[in-house]
Design an enzyme around this catalytic site. Sequence first.
Site, short mmCIF file in Angstrom:
data_model
loop_
_atom_site.label_atom_id
_atom_site.label_comp_id
_atom_site.label_asym_id
_atom_site.label_seq_id
_atom_site.Cartn_x
_atom_site.Cartn_y
_atom_site.Cartn_z
N THR A 1 -4.04 -5.96 8.22
CA THR A 1 -4.44 -6.52 6.88
C THR A 1 -5.70 -7.49 6.58
O THR A 1 -6.36 -7.73 6.22
CB THR A 1 -3.29 -6.91 5.97
N LYS B 1 5.75 3.55 17.03
CA LYS B 1 5.83 2.49 16.18
C LYS B 1 6.96 2.67 15.41
O LYS B 1 7.50 3.47 14.55
CB LYS B 1 4.35 2.72 15.33
N GLY C 1 2.18 -7.68 12.15
CA GLY C 1 2.84 -8.01 10.99
C GLY C 1 2.25 -9.36 10.47
O GLY C 1 2.78 -10.24 10.74
N ASN D 1 3.40 7.49 14.87
CA ASN D 1 3.89 6.89 13.47
C ASN D 1 5.02 7.55 13.05
O ASN D 1 4.79 8.27 12.36
CB ASN D 1 2.68 6.90 12.54
N CYS E 1 6.11 5.69 8.93
CA CYS E 1 5.42 5.49 7.70
C CYS E 1 6.26 5.63 6.34
O CYS E 1 6.89 6.43 6.27
CB CYS E 1 4.15 6.44 7.36
N GLY F 1 0.59 -7.90 5.91
CA GLY F 1 0.42 -9.24 5.58
C GLY F 1 1.16 -10.44 5.78
O GLY F 1 2.39 -10.29 6.47
N LEU G 1 -0.85 8.83 3.59
CA LEU G 1 -1.38 9.40 4.99
C LEU G 1 -2.33 10.78 4.43
O LEU G 1 -2.47 11.73 4.93
CB LEU G 1 -0.26 10.40 5.65
N ASN H 1 0.74 -1.22 0.00
CA ASN H 1 0.10 -0.03 0.07
C ASN H 1 0.79 1.30 0.05
O ASN H 1 2.01 1.25 0.42
CB ASN H 1 -0.91 -0.04 1.24
C1 LIG Z 1 -3.72 -0.04 3.64
C2 LIG Z 1 -2.97 0.25 4.78
C3 LIG Z 1 -2.66 1.35 5.35
C4 LIG Z 1 -2.12 1.78 6.68
N1 LIG Z 1 -2.05 3.01 7.21
C5 LIG Z 1 -1.09 3.30 8.27
C6 LIG Z 1 -0.97 4.48 9.12
O1 LIG Z 1 -1.88 5.46 8.56
N2 LIG Z 1 -0.30 4.56 10.03
C7 LIG Z 1 0.20 3.44 10.72
O2 LIG Z 1 1.12 3.86 11.54
N3 LIG Z 1 0.35 2.43 9.89
C8 LIG Z 1 -0.44 2.14 8.91
N4 LIG Z 1 -0.38 0.91 8.27
C9 LIG Z 1 0.43 -0.12 8.91
C10 LIG Z 1 -0.52 -1.08 9.70
O3 LIG Z 1 -0.95 -0.59 10.87
C11 LIG Z 1 0.36 -2.35 10.40
O4 LIG Z 1 1.51 -1.86 11.20
C12 LIG Z 1 1.11 -3.22 9.21
O5 LIG Z 1 0.31 -3.27 8.12
C13 LIG Z 1 1.33 -4.72 9.55
O6 LIG Z 1 0.61 -5.35 10.01
P1 LIG Z 1 -0.69 -6.35 9.19
O7 LIG Z 1 0.28 -7.24 8.31
O8 LIG Z 1 -1.55 -6.61 10.26
O9 LIG Z 1 -1.27 -5.34 8.44
C14 LIG Z 1 -1.17 0.62 7.16
C15 LIG Z 1 -1.31 -0.66 6.65
C16 LIG Z 1 -2.16 -0.79 5.53
C17 LIG Z 1 -2.07 -2.19 4.88
#
Ligand SMILES: Cc1cc2nc3c(=O)[nH]c(=O)nc-3n(C[C@H](O)[C@H](O)[C@H](O)COP(=O)(O)O)c2cc1C
Lengths: 325, 275
Positions: free
Chosen positions: A275, A174, A252, A136, A139, A226, A82, A78
Amino acid sequence: MSGSQAAHAAVDLSVKLGRLELAYPTLMGSGCYGSGEEFAAFADPAKIGGVVLKSVTQRPRLGNRAPRLVATPSGMLNAIGLQNPGIDWYLEHDLAERVPRPWKTIGSVAGFSVDEYAYVTQRLAARPEIDAIELNVSCPNVAAEGETFACDPKLTGRVVRLVRDTTEKTLIVKLSPNVTDIAAVAREAEDAGADALAVINTVRGMAIDVGTWRPRLGNVTGGLSGPAIRPIAVLAVYEVARAVKIPIVGQGGIETVTDALEFFLAGATAVSIGTANFIDPRIPERIVEGLRAYLGERGLLSIGQIVGQANRGFAGAHRCEGREG
Amino acid sequence: MLTNQMPAAVHATTVLDRTEPAPGIVLLGFYAPELAAVTRPGQFLMAIPPGGERTATALGIYEAQDRRVAVLFSVCGPRTRELAGLRAGDRLEVTAPLGNGFDLSGSPRDVAVVAGGIGIASLLLPAQALIASSARVRLYYGARSAALLVERDRFAAEGCEIHCATDDGSYGRRGFVSGLLAGAEPRPDLVLACGPTPMLRATAAACSALGVPAQLSLEETFACGVGGCWGCVVPIDRNSAQAPRFPGPDKGGSDTVNARVCKEGPVFWAHELRW
Ligand SMILES: Cc1cc2nc3c(=O)[nH]c(=O)nc-3n(C[C@H](O)[C@H](O)[C@H](O)COP(=O)(O)O)c2cc1C
Ligand code: FES
């Protein structure tokens, strides 16, 4: 109720991150769960520990150009960039119009300067609707060359120190996996006053369309999430857990209770699910039920009993420095 | 566009029928009485993957009648392959109905419905609704070859006039469907279109040359499908009724804003898009 169900019901899944008390050790990942309301109709809000809101910045941001999403093997890229309405509008509308829910609400703050982080945190944390703040600093989709605050231990320390002075509420920092030594960044954040660490944000990645010869994301690069990143994330939690004393929110690629358990065993006090909500928003509540059953079957009384167990007896082992060359 | 009035829900359904109108294209019908009753033309669903892996798949709702809902899709990756493997009697969970559908409120009398390939899947419901209100409906339908012009007999049986184009000339006129639309006589009062992005752009250009308003159902990759991740945006006019409420950006004095295709769309007025 049968005997074993009674035992399961008695299992304590509550955890504390600094002053933040969660009924369940499950947070919904920032950016993956909107304000929570988008998903509330499809999930059981009473079985969610907390929701980390979409990151907000001082000024409004249009975000990156489309396409912002690409499906990849066992995960997705992705590059949202922001997109958000800025803190003024956010406080006045998004937050004010929020439906009260049983989960804890964690505001997520992003920024482009140390001062911006402090300013936005101060304004957001002052609101009673916000139970804790996640910084955050990691990012990968907005900074030049993916270089974020969390790539530099000293810079991370500076941001956290300044932000720490603006609120008493729990401060979760984070971290980024896109670094050589995540433990060093974790130690700086802890020294600067962080109450907890979220480990990890997305891993930088890219996909190319072989038909058009162009990158598939409008932003060229993106963040991978993912199951594809799960082993990277488990290792990061394991290493950070050895380096700091404050609690860790592991994340993650968590999709099942087994995945979540890996993170607890590596040293996470709570986990975050991002995800996986795009597969099925009922996954978080299934994980909660699965944790209860897992602990109950083993006669364990609380989730805290398994935190960091994979770290036992291995202190100092497997370090590169220790290997003979 | 008509805004979604029925709250979406997860519906547990059972597959009733599965056919392959062309190689690689699947028509899947399932028992979903409540969903059939509330779906409006142009809405979509997210199919929760039966194997529990991969993210959910967004599919336009093709049919919604008498307790049965159907989707029509082409098999183009692991997610659609998994759905294509379902058989009568299998269970399938869907989150629906989602998105804002076509706006048919202006009592249009003569409507051109324009489909590019599998985009046909979102156009049967509006065609049926228009015919039920006694409008004339012409279908302009383009695909790569004759075999992929699936379900055209169905549209004819519903009472549509059919005009086809194929890339290879194997059926109808050789060339793009937008070229066919450009020669429409007489000029329709309204165009509804669904298909791949280049086809929609060409359709928008043809409609603007004809001076006919067009509603386009956009194709975009979704993650959540419910407005929670901001992954599916398209720039639109800030003054559009569909523009998300959002303050002005920092620099540039831009009068566009990014709308979510899954939430504010998937149907947008062509003249309000800034893509
Ligand atoms: C579409 C999308 C948007 C995200 N937006 C943010 C965000 O605005 N701020 C943030 O700290 N992390 C953001 N993340 C990261 C997630 O919060 C998470 O830390 C990361 O995806 C790993 O976990 P997961 O594999 O369970 O998704 C985003 C992830 C995805 C997939
Ligand atoms: S797919 Fe998540 S907002 Fe549209």
